[in-house]
Scaffold this motif. Sequence first.
Motif: not given
Length: 296
Positions: A162-165, A133-137
């Motif tokens: 889970f990647a938070v950017v 799962m990816w959440a950028s800004a």
Amino acid sequence: MTHTHQHTHHSNSDHHPDNGHGGHQEPSDRGQAEILDLDAEVLAEHTASITASLPLTSEPRHIVDLGCGTGAGTFTLLERFSDAHVTAVDTSASHLQLLREKAYARGIQERVRTVQADLDNNDWPELGQPDLMWASASMHHMANPDRALRNVRELLAPGGLFAVVELAGVPRFLPAGAPESRPGLEERAHAATNQFHAEHVPHRGADWGPMLTTAGFTVEDERTLTVNIEGARSEAIGRYAYGILQRIRSVAAPALSPEDLAALDELLDTSSPNSLLRREDLAIRTERTVWAARRT
């Protein structure tokens, strides 16, 4: 957990005073979409480097992009992981329509599923059981980030990532002595938006590491990457700076001096010889922090 500080420089490279995908105080979806597309263009190489450095144990087959906007992360992930398909989630129907059009234009529509959903609701739609799962800004826009993190953990496959950017605030563009008539104007304009952000986007700039741990994740990597992209290498940077400072003006204007406001308006006047679009000394200066957290 490792802490890596990298300096990156890009030629054409995915966070307005705040351009995330929660829709806070944007004049229109169309205006926000333009900013998101420019964001994707100028930071493309940078976003690709983040996806390449994720501590994955295997190639993901199903990815969920939370707060996907117009698809900056979605298409970077699809390019990086050639066997994966992406479920792209956003509140904006028009953003999702643009994303679908891009997918068709690239001939990869079968690898993309779009879902319109408000992630502030407790009951999330059916998103499957993704490996990544990816959440950028987007996470800083959540009204209840702790609940959102718990929802993410429940969705992820065991061992999933889970990647938070997140960007460290809004990028800066002007050199320190600019504009010549009002040096330091950009910093004063940013300072004038601080109260607005404190009220409307309270989680911007948050340290997501402790919150991820509290939600039951194991944070395996946290890194801060310095972004410094010279404007002379990309015409899009002028348009990106223009769009962002235009939005900053809408918030900062009441707190700026008449002299500062006049100087800002001159930068935003496309007919002026001092317009942002005519400057050759612009650069994108900001930082992005990436948290990679495992569901264990």
